[in-house]
Write an enzyme that holds these catalytic residues in place. Sequence first.
Site, short mmCIF file in Angstrom:
data_model
loop_
_atom_site.label_atom_id
_atom_site.label_comp_id
_atom_site.label_asym_id
_atom_site.label_seq_id
_atom_site.Cartn_x
_atom_site.Cartn_y
_atom_site.Cartn_z
N ARG A 43 0.84 -1.21 0.00
CA ARG A 43 0.00 0.00 0.00
C ARG A 43 0.87 1.26 0.00
NH1 ARG A 43 -2.95 2.41 4.80
NH2 ARG A 43 -4.22 4.05 3.89
N HIS A 47 0.61 4.06 -2.87
CA HIS A 47 0.21 5.44 -2.58
C HIS A 47 1.32 6.44 -2.87
CE1 HIS A 47 -3.68 4.92 -0.02
NE2 HIS A 47 -3.60 4.02 -0.99
N HIS A 173 -5.78 -6.30 -3.68
CA HIS A 173 -6.65 -6.41 -2.50
C HIS A 173 -6.86 -7.84 -2.04
CE1 HIS A 173 -8.54 -2.11 -2.55
NE2 HIS A 173 -7.31 -2.12 -2.14
N TRP A 189 -10.11 -9.08 2.86
CA TRP A 189 -10.89 -9.44 1.68
C TRP A 189 -11.06 -10.96 1.54
CZ3 TRP A 189 -7.77 -5.09 1.78
CH2 TRP A 189 -8.33 -3.90 1.29
C1 HEM Z 1 -5.90 -1.31 1.57
C2 HEM Z 1 -8.82 1.51 -1.09
C3 HEM Z 1 -6.43 0.20 -5.08
C4 HEM Z 1 -3.24 -2.18 -2.36
C5 HEM Z 1 -6.87 -0.41 1.20
C6 HEM Z 1 -7.80 0.22 2.10
C7 HEM Z 1 -8.62 1.00 1.35
C8 HEM Z 1 -8.22 0.88 -0.02
C9 HEM Z 1 -9.77 1.86 1.88
C10 HEM Z 1 -7.81 0.02 3.61
C11 HEM Z 1 -6.71 0.84 4.29
C12 HEM Z 1 -6.69 0.56 5.78
O1 HEM Z 1 -7.72 0.81 6.44
O2 HEM Z 1 -5.65 0.09 6.29
C13 HEM Z 1 -8.48 1.33 -2.41
C14 HEM Z 1 -9.24 1.81 -3.54
C15 HEM Z 1 -8.58 1.42 -4.67
C16 HEM Z 1 -7.39 0.71 -4.23
C17 HEM Z 1 -10.53 2.60 -3.45
C18 HEM Z 1 -8.94 1.60 -6.12
C19 HEM Z 1 -10.17 1.62 -6.57
C20 HEM Z 1 -5.29 -0.45 -4.67
C21 HEM Z 1 -4.17 -0.77 -5.52
C22 HEM Z 1 -3.26 -1.43 -4.75
C23 HEM Z 1 -3.83 -1.53 -3.42
C24 HEM Z 1 -4.08 -0.39 -7.00
C25 HEM Z 1 -1.92 -1.98 -5.13
C26 HEM Z 1 -1.55 -2.32 -6.35
C27 HEM Z 1 -3.76 -2.25 -1.08
C28 HEM Z 1 -3.25 -3.12 -0.04
C29 HEM Z 1 -4.02 -2.86 1.11
C30 HEM Z 1 -4.99 -1.85 0.72
C31 HEM Z 1 -2.12 -4.13 -0.16
C32 HEM Z 1 -3.92 -3.54 2.48
C33 HEM Z 1 -3.07 -2.69 3.40
C34 HEM Z 1 -2.91 -3.29 4.78
O3 HEM Z 1 -3.25 -4.46 5.01
O4 HEM Z 1 -2.41 -2.58 5.66
N1 HEM Z 1 -7.15 0.02 -0.07
N2 HEM Z 1 -7.38 0.67 -2.87
N3 HEM Z 1 -5.03 -0.90 -3.40
N4 HEM Z 1 -4.81 -1.53 -0.60
FE1 HEM Z 1 -6.12 -0.48 -1.74
#
Ligand code: HEM
Length: 288
Positions: A43, A47, A173, A189
């Site tokens: 993440r 970002h 995700h 997820w």
């Molecule tokens: C986690 C939104 C695309 C990788 C999250 C979280 C949200 C989110 C709300 C939760 C954050 C938290 O509360 O810790 C989105 C949206 C996306 C998107 C709206 C696009 C429509 C992506 C992309 C990647 C990604 C493109 C990487 C290629 C991750 C990962 C987590 C995460 C690995 C887990 C983080 C953790 O476990 O601490 N995302 N994301 N996301 N996202 Fe996304």
Amino acid sequence: SSELTTAEADWKKVNYYNVYKDIADLLEDEDYDDGSYGPVFVRLAWHASGTYSKKDRTGGSTGGTIRFHPEANYGANAGLHVARERLEPLKKKYPHISYADLYTLAGVVAIQELGGPVVPWRPGRPDAITAAAVAATPDGRLPDAAQGADHVRDIFYRMGFNDQEIVALEGAHALGRCHTDRSGFDGPWNASPTAFTNFLFTELLDNTWVPKKWDGPFQYVDKATGQFMMLPADIAFKTDPKFRQYVEQYAKDQDLFFADFSKAFVKLLELGVQFPEDAPVYQFKPLE
Ligand code: HEM
């Protein structure tokens, strides 16, 4: 330009095989989340990079600007200090690596070590030394999880991605979870959040997703167990017909997903970066 170059960072002086190994050693921690920092490293890399706009060619991982206020404190980046602090000892150990390279490499190491595809990676991103040295990209460049397909397209088309690449990237995700004290959303997820798989797609299609009954922000849970979640933006990949055709392909064919994810993730991590001409491309071998 020169104000983007730190005194310390010198990409030629770093042994990236050693950095890879040291990042890999930081992944596991049974007391943190599901036992791995890998998801939050992915993440962070995303970002750091996803602020890019092809219209004015601003943003992207160059500069390592995500570590500075105001970008560090944008709502979308809540919780990412956890990843930066975990990586900070490596900046001390390898002072010549730029933060921009360290943060993107951490995403690559996490993908590979959690069982994902090999992701070719290049060094040479310069750092901004101070927040003042670089104009921060405006807030709002990262996707809003509460919105649907139109918004997702607006955000990712601005970076220069097409529908197929967007779906591939969303497959990340499969990893990690949402945290109520970061995004406000809650839960993983799928049942194996520390393994890189095509489960985002299989879970999307195989389950019935119903609104979660709670006081928190609107999100979905699987009807059968209530243990797994989808963001409103994730559900758009099931309901939008153009996105869905790729969801179906990736659910059926993990090799295709891995190949397409790797290409799209390389592109993401390189958005807006002007690499030194002699910077080599590394294809690190997963350690095991
Ligand atoms: C986690 C939104 C695309 C990788 C999250 C979280 C949200 C989110 C709300 C939760 C954050 C938290 O509360 O810790 C989105 C949206 C996306 C998107 C709206 C696009 C429509 C992506 C992309 C990647 C990604 C493109 C990487 C290629 C991750 C990962 C987590 C995460 C690995 C887990 C983080 C953790 O476990 O601490 N995302 N994301 N996301 N996202 Fe996304």
